[in-house]
Design an enzyme around this catalytic site. Sequence first.
Site, PDB file in Angstrom:
ATOM      1  N   LYS A 170       0.850  -1.193   0.000  1.00  0.00           N
ATOM      2  CA  LYS A 170       0.000   0.000   0.000  1.00  0.00           C
ATOM      3  C   LYS A 170       0.883   1.240   0.000  1.00  0.00           C
ATOM      4  CE  LYS A 170      -3.886   2.116   2.552  1.00  0.00           C
ATOM      5  NZ  LYS A 170      -4.848   1.993   3.662  1.00  0.00           N
ATOM      6  N   SER A 212      -9.892   2.180   2.735  1.00  0.00           N
ATOM      7  CA  SER A 212      -9.022   2.955   1.902  1.00  0.00           C
ATOM      8  C   SER A 212      -7.989   2.135   1.131  1.00  0.00           C
ATOM      9  CB  SER A 212      -8.266   3.982   2.762  1.00  0.00           C
ATOM     10  OG  SER A 212      -7.420   3.324   3.689  1.00  0.00           O
ATOM     11  N   SER A 237     -10.274  -0.224   6.925  1.00  0.00           N
ATOM     12  CA  SER A 237      -9.696  -0.185   5.577  1.00  0.00           C
ATOM     13  C   SER A 237      -9.006  -1.446   5.081  1.00  0.00           C
ATOM     14  CB  SER A 237      -8.723   0.977   5.461  1.00  0.00           C
ATOM     15  OG  SER A 237      -9.437   2.173   5.342  1.00  0.00           O
TER      16      SER A 237
HETATM   17  N1  GLN Z   1     -13.422   4.651   6.127  1.00  0.00           N
HETATM   18  C1  GLN Z   1     -12.787   5.117   7.308  1.00  0.00           C
HETATM   19  C2  GLN Z   1     -12.345   6.547   7.131  1.00  0.00           C
HETATM   20  O1  GLN Z   1     -12.571   7.100   6.097  1.00  0.00           O
HETATM   21  C3  GLN Z   1     -11.643   4.233   7.697  1.00  0.00           C
HETATM   22  C4  GLN Z   1     -10.440   4.422   6.853  1.00  0.00           C
HETATM   23  C5  GLN Z   1      -9.294   3.564   7.279  1.00  0.00           C
HETATM   24  O2  GLN Z   1      -9.458   2.547   7.942  1.00  0.00           O
HETATM   25  N2  GLN Z   1      -8.098   3.992   6.901  1.00  0.00           N
HETATM   26  O3  GLN Z   1     -11.750   7.118   8.011  1.00  0.00           O
END
Ligand code: GLN
Length: 489
Positions: free
Chosen positions: A76, A151, A175
């Site tokens: 990532k 994400s 995410s």
């Molecule tokens: N969807 C959540 C956010 O937008 C979690 C994102 C994540 O786990 N990095 O913060």
Amino acid sequence: MINSSLKQFGELLQTKKISSVELTQTFLNRITQHNPSINAYIALDEAKTLAQARVADTRIAAGNAAPLTGIPIAQKDIFCAMGWKTTCGSKMLANFVAPYDAHVITQFDNAGAVNLGKTNMDEFAMGSSNETSYFGGVKNPWSFDRVPGGSSGGSAAAVAARLCAAATGTDTGGSIRQPASLCGFTGLKPTYGVVSRFGMIAFASSLDQAGPMAKSAEDCALMMNVMAGFDERDSTSLNREKEDYTRNLNLPLQGLKIGLPKEFFAEGLDAGVGKIIEAAIAEYKKLGATIIDISLPNTSLSIPVYYVLAPAEASSNLSRYDGVRYGHRAAEYTDLMDMYNKSRAEGFGAEVKRRILIGTYVLSAGYYDAYYLKAQQIRRLIAQDFVEAFKKCDVIMGPAAPSTAFKAGEKVDDPVAMYLQDIYTISTNLAGLPGMSVPAGFSDGLPVGLQIIGNYFDEARMLNVAHQYQQVTDWHTAMPELALSKEVK
Ligand code: GLN
């Protein structure tokens, strides 16, 4: 061959049936073919990648290969990797080349794994659909008009389309698990502190945790053996004895107590997803597990609490992007303040700005007690719910996401609807607990993930629980048609 497990890849490499260079080239060719349409990778460097593969082949020839030596892994783009462009999905870091390796990257290097490239992601890991990336959205390999989740959407699509042997992700509120659910593979968010955050670009430091995204629980266990471990450069890294995450995989599940929180099966859960989760639970009963009804009464507060705390931490973490020390600087400005303003206005996207504004607001002198402090108090209550629940059961199960993959564009203008994607995952981040998503079937042709939540440091047991299920089901081996086809339309 591309559908092989990490163990099978390892065997092919170590018995010299294939070299790491050949295996890596196979994946690079697949990436060349499919990535233009999927947009899973945002940085590729064939020369660097193949050089690592050659080193791996030398190590294998010398007879000192580790289990992942020579295996191509996608990283990532939140992890700094020396000499690699590391953007975190943002214009702010579009030209940033990391001068050092994140701990996770070092661990894979030491294991002899090959870095295939950096994967697309929501900007600064803020999002649930990969649509906030400065580098464009990612397509869900199961249906090109749908999102892969976020994400870690690039890693998710790369694993699902078999554009890597496995990938890394990070999970601040879901995410790893939500994209694993939407793309049909196995993903694990470890207990907070088990994987070092050193060199992992910070979003919300008290919640961020890296973990594996792979085809199976067994693959995740092998990845965890590489990723986990104490690192003195992260002050929240836990100094625990090294463990072998594969050690419990083959234990029978007879007598396992599974808690089902009633709040995870209430309003808001898609009926098709609910049916699949019920079928998965029935499978566990056949494996000898007992079902126990439990309650996590503060579940509905987890999203509001998260959207106070995560933006608060983000507003502080992202203050370092000022156009001086890192990243984008506006071309024209009148004075220092104007340069800060313009650089940040140009460098950050809309969702990141929204979070910085909310975070700054909830931390401001007049509102700190009403919002930030209150959210911290409720965070404690949410963690306490789990402590009570784990007195009655060994693991908790439920859906990982409330729906299957939704259409691209469907939720971009409705942040709250997007935030609700993490309703079943966020509370574990707030509590610091480990959670995983395991493929459990399809609803209208789209994958559905079963979530398994474990007690602190119970990853080996969760992996056992997932692995036993994967011995009697084959959802985790299903591939989207594209992964099999020679050409992408
Ligand atoms: N969807 C959540 C956010 O937008 C979690 C994102 C994540 O786990 N990095 O913060």
